[in-house]
Design an enzyme around this catalytic site. Sequence first.
Site, PDB file in Angstrom:
ATOM      1  N   ASP A 158      -5.439 -33.281   3.005  1.00  0.00           N
ATOM      2  CA  ASP A 158      -6.316 -33.879   1.993  1.00  0.00           C
ATOM      3  C   ASP A 158      -5.508 -34.795   1.079  1.00  0.00           C
ATOM      4  O   ASP A 158      -4.309 -34.556   0.840  1.00  0.00           O
ATOM      5  CB  ASP A 158      -6.971 -32.796   1.136  1.00  0.00           C
ATOM      6  CG  ASP A 158      -8.089 -32.058   1.852  1.00  0.00           C
ATOM      7  OD1 ASP A 158      -8.608 -32.575   2.858  1.00  0.00           O
ATOM      8  OD2 ASP A 158      -8.426 -30.938   1.403  1.00  0.00           O
ATOM      9  N   GLU A 198      -3.861 -29.593   7.971  1.00  0.00           N
ATOM     10  CA  GLU A 198      -3.963 -28.691   6.818  1.00  0.00           C
ATOM     11  C   GLU A 198      -5.059 -27.641   7.000  1.00  0.00           C
ATOM     12  O   GLU A 198      -4.837 -26.458   6.744  1.00  0.00           O
ATOM     13  CB  GLU A 198      -4.245 -29.499   5.550  1.00  0.00           C
ATOM     14  CG  GLU A 198      -4.497 -28.620   4.331  1.00  0.00           C
ATOM     15  CD  GLU A 198      -4.926 -29.387   3.096  1.00  0.00           C
ATOM     16  OE1 GLU A 198      -5.374 -28.738   2.139  1.00  0.00           O
ATOM     17  OE2 GLU A 198      -4.822 -30.636   3.092  1.00  0.00           O
ATOM     18  N   TYR A 206       0.819  -1.212   0.000  1.00  0.00           N
ATOM     19  CA  TYR A 206       0.000   0.000   0.000  1.00  0.00           C
ATOM     20  C   TYR A 206       0.852   1.262   0.000  1.00  0.00           C
ATOM     21  O   TYR A 206       0.481   2.270  -0.623  1.00  0.00           O
ATOM     22  CB  TYR A 206      -0.973  -0.013   1.181  1.00  0.00           C
ATOM     23  CG  TYR A 206      -2.191  -0.857   0.894  1.00  0.00           C
ATOM     24  CD1 TYR A 206      -3.131  -0.447  -0.038  1.00  0.00           C
ATOM     25  CD2 TYR A 206      -2.394  -2.062   1.531  1.00  0.00           C
ATOM     26  CE1 TYR A 206      -4.244  -1.220  -0.337  1.00  0.00           C
ATOM     27  CE2 TYR A 206      -3.512  -2.849   1.253  1.00  0.00           C
ATOM     28  CZ  TYR A 206      -4.425  -2.418   0.312  1.00  0.00           C
ATOM     29  OH  TYR A 206      -5.525  -3.188   0.016  1.00  0.00           O
TER      30      TYR A 206
END
Length: 382
Positions: free
Chosen positions: A269, A216, A123
């Site tokens: 996963d 995870e 920014y």
Amino acid sequence: MEEACKSSLNFFSDQHLCHADVLSPPEAIARIQVAVLNFLRILTSPAPAISDLPLVARKSSNSRLSQGLLTQTSWIFLTNAFSTRSLARPNAAKTFIRVWKVMAMCSQILGQEKKVTQREIFYKLLCDSPDYFSSQSQVNRTVQDVVALLRCSRYSLGIMASSRGLVAGRLLLQEPNQGVVDCAACGFSGHGISGDLSSIDSLIMKTDARYIIVVEKHAIFQRLVDDRVFNQIPSILITAKGYPDIATRLLLHRMSRAFPDLPILALVDWNPAGLAILCTFKFGSIGMGLEAYRYACNVKWLGVRGDDLELIPEQALVPLKPKDLQIAKSLMSSEILQENYREELTLMVESGQRAEIEALYFHGYDYLGKFIAKKIVQANYI
């Protein structure tokens, strides 16, 4: 400062050093100043020219896997092959200028003895230099360029991590001159991991756990904490809520050093992204190859794996997405992937399917703890 400058002059003459040093603010400022002096020296020479910036190349062809001799931990490192940022090539001119602008900002931050996040840098640069910075990814890549040029850690440059990570379970944490935080008493949300890497480095840690479990997903982490799985299985639970940030990786690395006898087990996963997350915790990443040695851990794959699919209904399996195949291709081309991980990845691709941890809820919402306990008792992790 004079001694720091001498040290930095020696540094710039050594083109074989391919890791990022952790420096004090005066040492980091000195490296920036030497880079500027080298640039000005060439500009003011009898045959002035605009020199290219030699950066340690962050690509797979320049990466290797370091096998630990005294520990089981391995990590990615980068060799002494270089890429350049050049003002002479039109398509690279903006990239060249971005490096100098970020270095100038880092020098200013260090001089003010402050720490900022890469988001805050974006920014600031968006307002000050909109012609050169229009996205966060440009800032992120440029910070990596500066690290590759100066070969010091981003934290040494005054850049603080933005942490998403949480930790819970049988762990007591204490910063110097602060109270003790009992991570088992922080509720199902766990204890937030600080983005201040120096505070993580200075933590005093105690535990009676027997395992560290890397989770995870945030929702799975919350389920395990709410079920107080860390009491059934004496353990510390930690999550980065997806792809691991630096602060979470550093805390896990510190725990691995403080408690070297505790196995670190990952629950991810069964898909290429889950394996990529595990590998980042285990080896580090090529993009941060200069700093990987500070974050790598000997993480084992607990689940979900191919031999767990018999526990999951076929209708809960989901087709692989194009993004999954892209990640799989990248992992397959990497030398870091050990053979049993490569076999799992091949099975994913050949089946064309993926399985999420949540599919185990088919057996009930309290099944995850039993699933983890059984695999640990059987030492069923790779």
